[in-house]
Write a protein that holds these residues in place. Structure first.
Motif, PDB file in Angstrom:
ATOM      1  N   PHE A 203     -35.291 -66.504 -52.945  1.00  0.00           N
ATOM      2  CA  PHE A 203     -36.228 -66.961 -54.056  1.00  0.00           C
ATOM      3  C   PHE A 203     -36.586 -68.463 -54.102  1.00  0.00           C
ATOM      4  CE2 PHE A 203     -35.335 -62.614 -55.203  1.00  0.00           C
ATOM      5  CZ  PHE A 203     -36.327 -62.055 -55.555  1.00  0.00           C
ATOM      6  N   GLN A 204     -37.715 -68.946 -53.604  1.00  0.00           N
ATOM      7  CA  GLN A 204     -37.695 -70.202 -53.419  1.00  0.00           C
ATOM      8  C   GLN A 204     -38.899 -70.813 -54.382  1.00  0.00           C
ATOM      9  OE1 GLN A 204     -38.678 -72.751 -49.724  1.00  0.00           O
ATOM     10  NE2 GLN A 204     -40.753 -72.334 -50.468  1.00  0.00           N
ATOM     11  N   SER A 317     -43.124 -66.547 -58.550  1.00  0.00           N
ATOM     12  CA  SER A 317     -42.135 -66.853 -59.638  1.00  0.00           C
ATOM     13  C   SER A 317     -41.534 -65.443 -59.994  1.00  0.00           C
ATOM     14  CB  SER A 317     -43.084 -67.420 -60.740  1.00  0.00           C
ATOM     15  OG  SER A 317     -43.633 -68.727 -60.340  1.00  0.00           O
ATOM     16  N   ILE A 318     -40.270 -65.711 -60.553  1.00  0.00           N
ATOM     17  CA  ILE A 318     -39.699 -64.792 -61.177  1.00  0.00           C
ATOM     18  C   ILE A 318     -39.950 -64.506 -62.513  1.00  0.00           C
ATOM     19  CG2 ILE A 318     -37.131 -64.169 -61.629  1.00  0.00           C
ATOM     20  CD1 ILE A 318     -36.175 -65.732 -59.440  1.00  0.00           C
ATOM     21  N   GLU A 319     -40.042 -63.177 -62.683  1.00  0.00           N
ATOM     22  CA  GLU A 319     -40.622 -62.910 -64.268  1.00  0.00           C
ATOM     23  C   GLU A 319     -39.280 -62.538 -65.035  1.00  0.00           C
ATOM     24  OE1 GLU A 319     -44.162 -60.234 -65.741  1.00  0.00           O
ATOM     25  OE2 GLU A 319     -42.541 -58.953 -65.376  1.00  0.00           O
ATOM     26  N   ALA A 320     -38.527 -61.680 -64.473  1.00  0.00           N
ATOM     27  CA  ALA A 320     -36.994 -61.489 -64.993  1.00  0.00           C
ATOM     28  C   ALA A 320     -36.198 -60.876 -64.062  1.00  0.00           C
ATOM     29  CB  ALA A 320     -37.287 -60.354 -66.258  1.00  0.00           C
ATOM     30  N   ILE A 321     -34.848 -60.897 -64.555  1.00  0.00           N
ATOM     31  CA  ILE A 321     -33.860 -60.360 -63.807  1.00  0.00           C
ATOM     32  C   ILE A 321     -33.488 -59.072 -64.701  1.00  0.00           C
ATOM     33  CG2 ILE A 321     -31.440 -60.532 -62.993  1.00  0.00           C
ATOM     34  CD1 ILE A 321     -31.895 -63.708 -62.546  1.00  0.00           C
ATOM     35  N   ALA A 323     -31.347 -55.214 -64.779  1.00  0.00           N
ATOM     36  CA  ALA A 323     -30.090 -54.523 -64.545  1.00  0.00           C
ATOM     37  C   ALA A 323     -29.866 -54.281 -63.146  1.00  0.00           C
ATOM     38  CB  ALA A 323     -29.536 -53.311 -65.263  1.00  0.00           C
ATOM     39  N   ASP A 324     -30.840 -54.122 -62.313  1.00  0.00           N
ATOM     40  CA  ASP A 324     -30.950 -53.629 -60.797  1.00  0.00           C
ATOM     41  C   ASP A 324     -31.462 -54.544 -60.060  1.00  0.00           C
ATOM     42  OD1 ASP A 324     -29.755 -50.973 -61.759  1.00  0.00           O
ATOM     43  OD2 ASP A 324     -31.618 -50.407 -62.298  1.00  0.00           O
ATOM     44  N   GLY A 325     -32.147 -55.563 -60.145  1.00  0.00           N
ATOM     45  CA  GLY A 325     -32.680 -56.425 -59.241  1.00  0.00           C
ATOM     46  C   GLY A 325     -33.600 -57.594 -59.837  1.00  0.00           C
ATOM     47  N   VAL A 326     -34.363 -57.934 -59.280  1.00  0.00           N
ATOM     48  CA  VAL A 326     -35.287 -59.346 -59.606  1.00  0.00           C
ATOM     49  C   VAL A 326     -36.635 -58.853 -59.675  1.00  0.00           C
ATOM     50  CG1 VAL A 326     -35.788 -61.650 -59.170  1.00  0.00           C
ATOM     51  CG2 VAL A 326     -33.448 -60.786 -58.734  1.00  0.00           C
ATOM     52  N   ARG A 327     -37.355 -58.944 -60.602  1.00  0.00           N
ATOM     53  CA  ARG A 327     -38.685 -58.702 -60.800  1.00  0.00           C
ATOM     54  C   ARG A 327     -39.555 -60.140 -60.721  1.00  0.00           C
ATOM     55  NH1 ARG A 327     -38.720 -56.005 -65.169  1.00  0.00           N
ATOM     56  NH2 ARG A 327     -39.751 -57.533 -66.661  1.00  0.00           N
TER      57      ARG A 327
END
Length: 508
Positions: A203-204, A317-321, A323-327
């Motif tokens: 994730f850059q 962009s990452i919206e949220a992390i 329990a199981d991964g990255v959204r």
């Protein structure tokens, strides 16, 4: 609690990294043997003690990354791996008898100057205190890991590791791994772990300038020659230092006068073109800011890693992390077993520089001083209202060359002051407000040629910039910093004693 003017130690050194080790050795060699080195960790080496992630290594040639008084020939590569730097630190500690005068596993929680006694009281996390006439702060700034400000970062159910607190017991083989960040640590980790993970998502936020790395193993015959031929180690060190000088201090601070930065950018573009096959990925990895705006990196393997089928570059962009991964913001969630945070360190964040409260004369706090007056320090060493307190990596002290140049330069500055104080019988050494202001004006006056203020740094997201938009790097060539450490006017400091607080300074 009453205090006498006799401290427990003449000098307290806070920090057991290479800067603290170097300061201890140089003090001892100059005749100041009554010191105590205080280190929070359970070992020496600082960054090389804490950082054990795969691929960790020095990012300048090894021959420049050592003390001038302790040059070794045994580096395995031109750019040594981290374990060798850790071993070098331990070697110096033992050879120069630093270990006996050190206290490990002792975190400083506060430093208070006692006006009536001209000494510092250091409070430790176990409730004890120790006093010293002088304090040398050698804590560095790239020491406290910074967690990303992303929703749910603490909710991840898998394994989370920051690059600076790597867990070697975590087996990445066959795992789905995500790494957030593409800074200097990530550049070393990503090609090291990609071959053994099932999948790696990078994730850059901001691409890094990555230049070819002139690295290679050092043959045994060459190492033998360096040991046997008089002067050869010094020549190797000088050549390495000149390379570093050209690639950062001169290029960054004299951007308006020298073409080095533009030539470096062209080299970076060529390296990227030759390394990455996919045009879209290549474009995503292309920096949109000037070389030097943020810390560049050198690697022959990082960019090529994105040609692998199991490596995916994600720039949304990452919206949220979860329990199981990255959204990401498009709603897509990537399943993750291990989450690696390559999100850097607290640099100019409050509570990090230094990582403990410092109270000087009249109850004034160092952090408060900098909040009100911007980051500043005379030659990066001293601040008015904080007598007998000296820094290795203070604002406008480091010019971007080898960190070892900084350690030796700053310590030479301090030794000159302590020697003068001993000659005069002084117990208090404090930089004048006028000298500090003049130096601050001087460094700000040199901004015109720096890449930070002349280049296109708008999208760099660089930790070089503080909240005021300043870049507290010293805009000087290395030779100037070395000269100034031995030639600065002693009249820029006040030398006083407990017994004669109003005694005028002798004319220099």
């Amino acid at each position: 609690m009453a205090h006498t003017a006799v401290p427990d130690h003449e000098v307290l050194i806070i920090g057991g990294g290479l800067s603290g080790i170097g300061a201890a050795i140089m003090l001892d060699r100059a005749g100041f043997s009554d010191y105590l080195l205080i280190e929070e960790g359970d070992g020496f080496g600082g960054a090389w003690h804490w950082n054990t992630y795969p691929g960790v290594g020095v990012d300048i040639p090894s021959f420049a990354y050592q003390f001038s008084f302790e040059q070794v020939a045994g580096w395995s590569r031109i750019y040594a791996p981290g374990a060798e730097l850790k071993a070098y630190a331990e070697h110096c500690v033992d050879k120069y008898d630093v270990r006996r005068r050190s206290r490990l596993c002792a975190a400083v929680v506060a430093a208070d100057y006692l006006d009536s006694a001209d000494l510092w009281e250091i409070r430790l996390d176990d409730g004890t205190t120790v006093t010293g006439r002088y304090v040398i702060s050698a804590t560095g700034v790239l020491t406290k890991p910074k967690k990303p400000e992303i929703d749910g970062v603490d909710d991840f159910a898998g394994t989370t590791m920051h690059t600076a607190r790597w867990d070697d017991e975590v087996d990445l083989t066959g795992k789905q791994v995500a790494i957030i960040g593409t800074g200097a640590s990530a550049v070393q980790i990503i090609p090291s772990i990609a071959p053994r993970v099932d999948s790696l998502t990078v994730f850059q936020r901001t691409p890094i300038w990555c230049l070819p790395k002139p690295d290679a193993p050092l043959p045994g015959a060459l190492r033998t020659g360096l040991r046997m031929v008089p002067g050869s180690k010094a020549v190797a060190r000088l050549a390495s230092q000149l390379y570093v000088e050209v690639t950062f201090p001169l290029a960054a601070h004299f951007h308006g006068l020298l073409p080095a930065a533009k030539a470096g950018e062209q080299l970076g573009y060529l390296h990227l073109k030759r390394s990455v096959r996919d045009p879209q990925v290549r474009q995503q990895l292309t920096p949109q800011y000037s070389l030097g705006c943020k810390r560049p990196s050198f690697s022959n393997t990082y960019l090529r890693t994105f040609n692998r089928d199991n490596v995916h570059l994600e720039t949304r962009s990452i919206e949220a992390i979860t329990a199981d991964g990255v959204r990401t913001v498009d709603g897509v969630e990537r399943p993750v077993d291990v989450l690696i945070l390559a999100t850097g360190f607290k640099v100019f964040d409050k509570g990090n520089m230094p990582p403990y409260p410092v109270t000087g004369t009249a109850g004034r706090g160092l952090e408060e001083f900098w909040t009100q007056n911007r980051f500043q320090a005379y030659h990066g060493v001293s601040v008015p209202s904080f007598p007998n307190y000296f820094m290795i990596l203070g604002p406008y002290g480091y010019n971007g060359s080898s960190y070892f140049n900084l350690i030796e330069t700053q310590t030479n500055h301090v030794i000159r002051l302590l020697t003068e104080a001993r000659t005069r019988g002084s117990t208090r050494v404090e930089v004048t407000a006028e000298a500090n202001a003049d130096y601050f004006e001087k460094v700000l006056g040199r901004r015109g040629n720096q890449v930070f203020f002349q280049g296109d740094c708008g999208g760099a997201n660089s930790y070089y910039f503080d909240d005021n938009g300043d870049v507290p790097l010293r805009p000087s060539p290395t030779l100037e910093t070395m000269w100034d450490a031995r030639r600065f006017p002693l009249t820029d400091y006040r030398f006083e004693s407990v017994a004669h607080r109003t005694e005028p300074n002798p004319v220099q």
